[in-house]
Design an enzyme around this catalytic site. Structure first.
Site, mmCIF file in Angstrom:
data_model
loop_
_atom_site.group_PDB
_atom_site.id
_atom_site.type_symbol
_atom_site.label_atom_id
_atom_site.label_comp_id
_atom_site.label_asym_id
_atom_site.label_seq_id
_atom_site.Cartn_x
_atom_site.Cartn_y
_atom_site.Cartn_z
ATOM 1 N N TYR A 219 -2.431 -0.337 10.604
ATOM 2 C CA TYR A 219 -2.514 -0.464 9.309
ATOM 3 C C TYR A 219 -1.233 0.110 8.158
ATOM 4 C CZ TYR A 219 -4.110 -1.397 4.635
ATOM 5 O OH TYR A 219 -4.925 -1.600 3.162
ATOM 6 N N SER B 234 0.905 -0.891 0.063
ATOM 7 C CA SER B 234 -0.124 0.189 -0.377
ATOM 8 C C SER B 234 0.725 1.043 -0.064
ATOM 9 C CB SER B 234 -0.779 0.073 1.285
ATOM 10 O OG SER B 234 -1.579 1.326 1.833
#
Length: 281
Positions: A177, A164
């Site tokens: 995250y 990501s």
């Protein structure tokens, strides 16, 4: 779905975790169009089977399997069923992942007056943080342990992890995250070196901002108008828009095809509309 370019993966067995979601179901559909046999794994087996049925209706070969990527016994059960149905794995897409509200702060920047009035860094729940790290990191490590054993016997095999933009620069509010995706990028490089004496290559894709089921409520209000966070995202994305899911397919096909990327190993490729290149000035 129209592929950006044609490759032939006829006879290859592709395993996709998290295949009940928007992006990974699309990966499965794209791989099926190359002639591969695709196993869609997800904890939500109905979603996985639904997408598999769609692929089969379009002329592909696919099947959905229930799988908890945090339970090795569950992964091994899915593995055994896949081997029986399709054969040993050639390509593994580790797409399972996600965030948890218990590991997310309400505020972007800490201020003393926020204490007791909203969820700050000091209120992050240990179990929520553990869940996010486990789902993203262990949820990539455990399937790799199970399926990579098959891949050792292959002349060419490929592991693709899903990282990501958070792995490059952490976004506000989501420390767990961001940290977990940074671990995925690091693990991708570690795996590439570890398996470098075999025929297994390991790389990753780092998507920028795409609208999915997981983030839709963060990006849009109930009336469909963009949230303030969307404004910040698009303001930092030079192409001034969200990515379209199909814009990830070209990178995926490049990485899984030996003729295109046989000497590409241990890289994390951003697909982000220029987000990672923009300084804000």
């Amino acid at each position: 779905m129209k592929l950006p370019f044609e490759i032939d993966l006829t006879g290859k067995v592709c395993v996709v975790t998290g295949a009940g979601g928007v992006l990974c179901s699309m990966f499965a559909e794209a791989l099926a169009k190359t002639g591969a046999k695709v196993a869609l794994l997800d904890l939500n087996v109905d979603a996985a089977k639904g997408y598999a049925e769609k692929i089969n209706a379009d002329g592909g070969i696919a099947k959905g399997y229930e799988c908890n990527v945090l339970d090795k016994e569950s992964i091994e059960k899915a593995h055994d069923e896949i081997v029986k149905d399709f054969g040993a794995c050639d390509i593994l897409i580790n797409g399972a992942g996600g965030n948890n509200p218990k590991a997310t702060t309400d505020n972007e920047y800490f201020t003393p007056e926020a204490m007791g009035n909203m969820k700050t860094f000091f209120d992050l729940d240990k179990s929520g943080v553990e869940f996010v790290f486990n789902l993203n990191f262990l949820g990539t490590l455990l399937p790799t342990q199970v399926f990579a054993k098959d891949m050792l016997e292959k002349e060419d095999a490929s592991i693709i992890n899903i990282s990501s933009m958070n792995a490059y620069t952490p976004l506000t509010k989501i420390p767990a995250y961001s940290g977990a995706k940074a671990a995925i990028s690091n693990f991708t490089k570690w795996l590439a070196v570890h398996f470098s004496k075999t025929n297994i290559r390991c790389n990753a894709i780092a998507p920028g901002f795409f609208v999915t089921k997981q983030n839709e409520k963060l990006l849009f209000n109930e009336d469909g108008t963009p949230t303030a966070r969307t404004g910040k995202i698009l303001g930092a994305t030079p192409m001034d828009r969200f990515g379209k899911a199909e814009e990830l397919i070209g990178t995926l096909l490049f990485l899984v095809h030996k003729d295109a990327s046989s000497f590409v190993n241990g890289v994390v490729i951003p697909v982000d509309g220029g987000f990672s290149a923009y300084s804000g000035v």
